[in-house]
Enzyme design. Structure first.
Site, PDB file in Angstrom:
ATOM      1  N   LYS A  72       0.946  -1.313  -0.005  1.00 41.09           N
ATOM      2  CA  LYS A  72      -0.106  -0.026   0.051  1.00 41.09           C
ATOM      3  C   LYS A  72       1.031   1.390   0.109  1.00 41.09           C
ATOM      4  CE  LYS A  72      -3.845  -2.368   2.383  1.00 41.09           C
ATOM      5  NZ  LYS A  72      -4.963  -2.324   3.419  1.00 41.09           N
TER       6      LYS A  72
ATOM      7  N   TYR B 118     -11.915  -4.424  -3.817  1.00 42.27           N
ATOM      8  CA  TYR B 118     -12.296  -4.929  -2.529  1.00 42.27           C
ATOM      9  C   TYR B 118     -13.798  -5.404  -2.528  1.00 42.27           C
ATOM     10  CZ  TYR B 118      -8.412  -3.092   0.201  1.00 42.27           C
ATOM     11  OH  TYR B 118      -7.118  -2.978   0.496  1.00 42.27           O
TER      12      TYR B 118
ATOM     13  N   ARG C 204      -0.786 -14.705   3.965  1.00 44.62           N
ATOM     14  CA  ARG C 204      -1.566 -14.191   5.143  1.00 44.62           C
ATOM     15  C   ARG C 204      -0.818 -14.444   6.276  1.00 44.62           C
ATOM     16  NH1 ARG C 204      -5.953 -10.735   4.277  1.00 44.62           N
ATOM     17  NH2 ARG C 204      -6.631 -11.170   6.248  1.00 44.62           N
TER      18      ARG C 204
ATOM     19  N   THR D  39      -5.227  -7.863  10.437  1.00 44.05           N
ATOM     20  CA  THR D  39      -5.621  -6.747   9.780  1.00 44.05           C
ATOM     21  C   THR D  39      -5.092  -5.364  10.780  1.00 44.05           C
ATOM     22  OG1 THR D  39      -7.573  -7.432   8.851  1.00 44.05           O
ATOM     23  CG2 THR D  39      -7.598  -5.062   8.952  1.00 44.05           C
TER      24      THR D  39
ATOM     25  N   ARG E 139       2.643  -6.843   9.316  1.00 47.76           N
ATOM     26  CA  ARG E 139       1.832  -5.676  10.062  1.00 47.76           C
ATOM     27  C   ARG E 139       2.221  -5.582  11.504  1.00 47.76           C
ATOM     28  NH1 ARG E 139      -3.759  -7.725   7.430  1.00 47.76           N
ATOM     29  NH2 ARG E 139      -3.684  -6.196   5.586  1.00 47.76           N
TER      30      ARG E 139
ATOM     31  N   ASN F 193      -1.949  -0.355   7.293  1.00 51.73           N
ATOM     32  CA  ASN F 193      -1.225  -1.640   7.579  1.00 51.73           C
ATOM     33  C   ASN F 193      -0.417  -2.122   6.515  1.00 51.73           C
ATOM     34  OD1 ASN F 193      -3.168  -2.423   5.987  1.00 51.73           O
ATOM     35  ND2 ASN F 193      -4.400  -3.473   7.287  1.00 51.73           N
TER      36      ASN F 193
ATOM     37  N   HIS G 158      -1.616  -5.585   1.460  1.00 50.47           N
ATOM     38  CA  HIS G 158      -2.859  -6.440   1.275  1.00 50.47           C
ATOM     39  C   HIS G 158      -2.548  -7.617   0.588  1.00 50.47           C
ATOM     40  CE1 HIS G 158      -6.463  -8.031  -0.503  1.00 50.47           C
ATOM     41  NE2 HIS G 158      -6.076  -8.352  -1.449  1.00 50.47           N
TER      42      HIS G 158
ATOM     43  N   GLU H 196      -9.128 -11.311  -7.797  1.00 49.18           N
ATOM     44  CA  GLU H 196      -8.171 -10.034  -7.806  1.00 49.18           C
ATOM     45  C   GLU H 196      -6.787 -10.028  -8.699  1.00 49.18           C
ATOM     46  OE1 GLU H 196      -8.792 -10.187  -2.684  1.00 49.18           O
ATOM     47  OE2 GLU H 196      -6.669 -10.223  -3.586  1.00 49.18           O
TER      48      GLU H 196
HETATM   49  P1  GDP Z   1      -7.670  -7.221   5.472  1.00 52.90           P
HETATM   50  O1  GDP Z   1      -7.866  -8.483   4.210  1.00 52.90           O
HETATM   51  O2  GDP Z   1      -6.531  -7.847   6.787  1.00 52.90           O
HETATM   52  O3  GDP Z   1      -6.823  -6.252   4.487  1.00 52.90           O
HETATM   53  O4  GDP Z   1      -8.824  -6.905   5.999  1.00 52.90           O
HETATM   54  P2  GDP Z   1     -10.357  -6.342   5.700  1.00 52.90           P
HETATM   55  O5  GDP Z   1     -10.305  -7.431   3.930  1.00 52.90           O
HETATM   56  O6  GDP Z   1     -11.274  -6.795   6.441  1.00 52.90           O
HETATM   57  O7  GDP Z   1     -10.075  -4.675   5.147  1.00 52.90           O
HETATM   58  C1  GDP Z   1      -9.551  -4.329   4.232  1.00 52.90           C
HETATM   59  C2  GDP Z   1      -8.932  -2.913   4.509  1.00 52.90           C
HETATM   60  O8  GDP Z   1      -9.873  -1.712   5.165  1.00 52.90           O
HETATM   61  C3  GDP Z   1      -8.002  -3.037   5.827  1.00 52.90           C
HETATM   62  O9  GDP Z   1      -6.688  -3.866   5.314  1.00 52.90           O
HETATM   63  C4  GDP Z   1      -7.828  -1.844   6.554  1.00 52.90           C
HETATM   64  O10 GDP Z   1      -6.932  -1.024   5.774  1.00 52.90           O
HETATM   65  C5  GDP Z   1      -9.066  -1.364   6.143  1.00 52.90           C
HETATM   66  N1  GDP Z   1     -10.111  -1.468   7.398  1.00 52.90           N
HETATM   67  C6  GDP Z   1     -10.595  -2.544   7.518  1.00 52.90           C
HETATM   68  N2  GDP Z   1     -11.686  -2.526   8.604  1.00 52.90           N
HETATM   69  C7  GDP Z   1     -11.313  -1.570   9.199  1.00 52.90           C
HETATM   70  C8  GDP Z   1     -12.072  -0.800  10.346  1.00 52.90           C
HETATM   71  O11 GDP Z   1     -12.665  -1.292  11.154  1.00 52.90           O
HETATM   72  N3  GDP Z   1     -11.601   0.550  10.512  1.00 52.90           N
HETATM   73  C9  GDP Z   1     -10.735   1.348   9.484  1.00 52.90           C
HETATM   74  N4  GDP Z   1     -10.428   2.553   9.773  1.00 52.90           N
HETATM   75  N5  GDP Z   1     -10.274   0.564   8.590  1.00 52.90           N
HETATM   76  C10 GDP Z   1     -10.413  -0.573   8.081  1.00 52.90           C
HETATM   77 MG    MG Z   2      -9.480  -8.680   3.005  1.00 53.31          MG
END
Ligand code: GDP
Ligand code: MG
Length: 201
Positions: A15, A55, A119, A125, A136, A156, A159, A170
């Site tokens: 990112k 996403y 992962r 996350t 992370r 973080n 992705h 993706e």
């Molecule tokens: P990942 O697969 O671990 O990246 O997590 P997700 O697919 O759930 O979410 C995608 C991205 O959205 C995350 O990497 C974060 O950058 C952001 N994100 C997810 N959940 C939250 C949240 O509750 N609050 C905020 N501020 N950002 C979030």
């Molecule tokens: Mg995800």
């Protein structure tokens, strides 16, 4: 290429925060160290449309991410009135803003069990609670509370696809098939061949 039934591909994005903090090499090193290889890799400035497509390859992403965010808030003693879909939409728009703010590095990583292995290296996350030893957990300390207070996506660094089905979808968003190269690395003989030969003279 090895005819190994366990070999799969996963999509990784470094990112904008990873590029700004000059962590490309540090992060890539972790994947190379594990013995995984890159099928494709490029530096690009994404559009909002691409971020939304990325996403929402899982049509339930808004709902599940919104539900997860609401639960996180509940643990902090905050009850959110908004529906999960609406909360997910807010997170998606903050991701669009963040992910289009500067260049990102997109790559396809290949190897046996590549999806869960990547992962595992990436970690959970939220950097505040992701394990020490993960990318992370080791290189950033952002939290849901900090990010939500500033109404931005949690920073973080990276992705990684969560399962092989979404990895396929993706990859198709970010890469043309011709950009993904098929080749063998020197170390694959050691990783995948049961009896390494021709070492001793
Ligand atoms: P990942 O697969 O671990 O990246 O997590 P997700 O697919 O759930 O979410 C995608 C991205 O959205 C995350 O990497 C974060 O950058 C952001 N994100 C997810 N959940 C939250 C949240 O509750 N609050 C905020 N501020 N950002 C979030
Ligand atoms: Mg995800």
């Amino acid at each position: 290429m090895h005819n190994n039934q366990f070999i799969e591909r996963t999509l990784v994005i470094l990112k904008p925060d990873a590029i700004q903090r000059s962590l490309i090499g540090e992060i890539i090193k972790r994947f190379e160290g594990l013995g995984l290889k890159f099928s494709g890799i490029k530096l690009i400035l994404p559009t909002s449309e691409t971020i939304e497509r990325h996403y929402t390859v899982d049509p339930d992403w808004r709902k599940t991410t919104g539900e997860k965010a609401k639960k996180t808030k509940e643990k902090q003693g905050i009850i959110m009135e908004k529906q999960p879909e609406e909360v997910g939409e807010i997170i998606l728009s903050s991701l669009k803003k963040f992910m289009t703010s500067g260049p990102v590095v997109v790559m396809v990583i290949e190897g046996a069990h590549a999806v869960p292995l990547v992962r595992k290296l990436v970690g959970d996350t939220e950097p505040l609670t992701s394990d020490v030893g993960t990318i992370r957990g080791d290189y950033v300390f952002d939290s849901y509370e900090m990010a939500d207070t500033q109404e931005r996506a949690i920073r973080n660094l990276i992705h990684a696809s969560s399962d092989s089905d979404s990895a396929k979808k993706e990859i198709a968003i970010w890469f043309e098939e011709v950009e993904l190269l098929k080749y063998t690395t020197a170390q694959e003989r050691f990783i995948y061949d049961v009896e390494p030969k021709n070492i001793l003279r």
